[in-house]
Design a protein around this motif. Structure first.
Motif, short mmCIF file in Angstrom:
data_model
loop_
_atom_site.label_atom_id
_atom_site.label_comp_id
_atom_site.label_asym_id
_atom_site.label_seq_id
_atom_site.Cartn_x
_atom_site.Cartn_y
_atom_site.Cartn_z
N MET A 265 -21.32 -0.91 10.17
CA MET A 265 -20.79 -0.30 8.97
C MET A 265 -21.74 -0.54 7.80
O MET A 265 -22.49 -1.52 7.78
CB MET A 265 -19.41 -0.90 8.65
N THR A 292 -19.49 3.68 10.49
CA THR A 292 -18.36 3.83 9.57
C THR A 292 -18.81 3.38 8.19
O THR A 292 -19.47 2.35 8.05
CB THR A 292 -17.16 2.98 10.02
N ALA A 317 -17.70 10.57 7.00
CA ALA A 317 -17.89 9.26 7.62
C ALA A 317 -17.44 8.12 6.71
O ALA A 317 -17.38 6.96 7.15
CB ALA A 317 -19.36 9.06 7.99
N HIS A 319 -14.75 6.11 5.29
CA HIS A 319 -13.36 5.86 5.65
C HIS A 319 -12.68 4.79 4.78
O HIS A 319 -11.46 4.76 4.68
CB HIS A 319 -13.26 5.41 7.11
#
Length: 371
Positions: A265, A292, A317, A319
């Protein structure tokens, strides 16, 4: 275009006390010390931008930003506000780094460009208001009992996820999370942020493995940013997904982290990336790599956080949102902007541009300079 020529630039210091000290592993924050940039074009458009400089992360302060902004203003005055890439390149030509103050100018420029296009900023960025944005709420670093009480309060207030500042010893941080889980239960979404506090890969792995039983969604920046080459070791050994934050400033950092398979991430902040131009490049790289993404901030008011929320709507992408710091202010100087709703939901402005400005009464009493 003559009408979109930058005609006037104003720079203000925005100082607001916090309700209580906000403590992270890098030290305590006692007050908001931000910069607001206001740009005016020949055809009457007004763009607002804000940055929240952070000495220990981007190496800037409210005073350095106030001074460096005065290097940018005479160079940008007379340029076309719609030349977004060119204006950022001009700031880069003037001085290396200084991404925080560059972001304030970049946000104001994008505000004008979106107004000129007649679009909300998220639409100008290529996004749409097609997903519900929710913010987490952050528990400041401190004694375990106080952190548990804060987490319980945030749960009662309906925040869908709780973020916890860590970065102490293994024993201290496990005790903190154990206390919080005892208070909020085993399933409420919980995230942690070490702000580099575990320093070495070996120490971070030990702490992360000890925290593995507590159902934690992800961990931000577990080791010193300078040790990013070792982050892939941490990722491989950690039961908790790793999110890069301080080690991911611009698109070049993002590309290195992706190549190293250092994390699952990325946390994107306008104040790290110099604004939207580079932030979107980070998001595109992360999206292509299947990562993410989260959009966060420093201690911006709802003006800077509204800019971050527009960014969050620009890429599917993205989130996670970390937009809670304006809730820590003792006063709200922003007119318009996004609105906090129950359940941590963010309600966006839908008019052209950023949709946020600073109350003129606040600006009148601020330290300021005009070009």
């Amino acid at each position: 275009m003559p009408g979109t020529t930058i005609q006037a630039i104003s720079i203000y210091k925005l100082l607001v006390p916090l309700r209580e000290p906000f403590v992270i592993s890098l030290g305590p924050l006692l007050a908001v010390e931000n910069i607001v940039v206001v740009l005016r074009t020949a055809d009457g458009h007004i763009g607002y931008g804000e940055c929240s400089p952070f000495l220990t992360i981007n190496g800037e302060s409210v005073d350095t930003c106030f001074v460096v902004g005065q290097y940018f203003a005479p160079a940008l005055r007379g340029r076309d506000a719609l030349d977004l890439a060119g204006n950022l390149a001009e700031m880069d030509r003037i001085i290396y780094g200084n991404c925080s103050i560059k972001s304030a100018f970049d946000i104001a420029l994008h505000d004008i460009a979106a107004q000129h296009a007649g679009l909300p900023l998220y639409a100008f960025l290529g996004g749409s208001n097609n997903k519900i944005l929710t913010t987490d709420m952050t528990v400041s670093l401190g004694p375990a009992a106080k952190m548990r009480a804060d987490a319980e309060q945030f749960q009662r207030e309906g925040f869908p996820a709780i973020k916890v500042k860590l970065g102490g010893t293994l024993e201290e941080d496990v005790a903190r999370i154990r206390a919080i889980r005892a208070g909020i239960g085993p399933t409420h979404p919980l995230r942690v942020d070490a702000n580099q506090g575990w320093r070495t890969a070996a120490n971070a792995i030990a702490v992360l493995q000890a925290l593995g039983e507590f159902n934690i969604e992800h961990c931000e920046e577990p080791i010193l940013r300078q040790h990013f080459m070792e982050l892939s070791q941490v990722r491989a050994a950690s039961p908790i997904p790793i999110m890069a934050d301080e080690s991911c400033g611009d698109e070049h950092d993002a590309a290195r982290l992706i190549q190293l398979q250092a994390c699952q991430m990325l946390n994107i902040k306008l104040g790290k990336s110099s604004g939207f131009h580079r932030a979107q490049k980070i998001a595109q790289l992360g999206q292509a790599a299947g990562l993410t993404l989260q959009v966060g901030g420093f201690l911006e008011s709802r003006l800077g956080m509204t800019a971050a929320a527009h960014l969050a709507l620009s890429n599917p992408a993205i989130h996670h949102c970390d937009f809670d710091t304006p809730l820590m202010f003792t006063a709200d100087p922003v007119v318009g902007g996004f609105r906090y709703c129950p359940g941590g939901v963010i309600e966006m402005p839908t008019g052209p541009g950023l949709g946020a400005s600073i109350d003129e009464a606040w600006l009148r009493r601020a330290e300021q300079v005009h070009f």
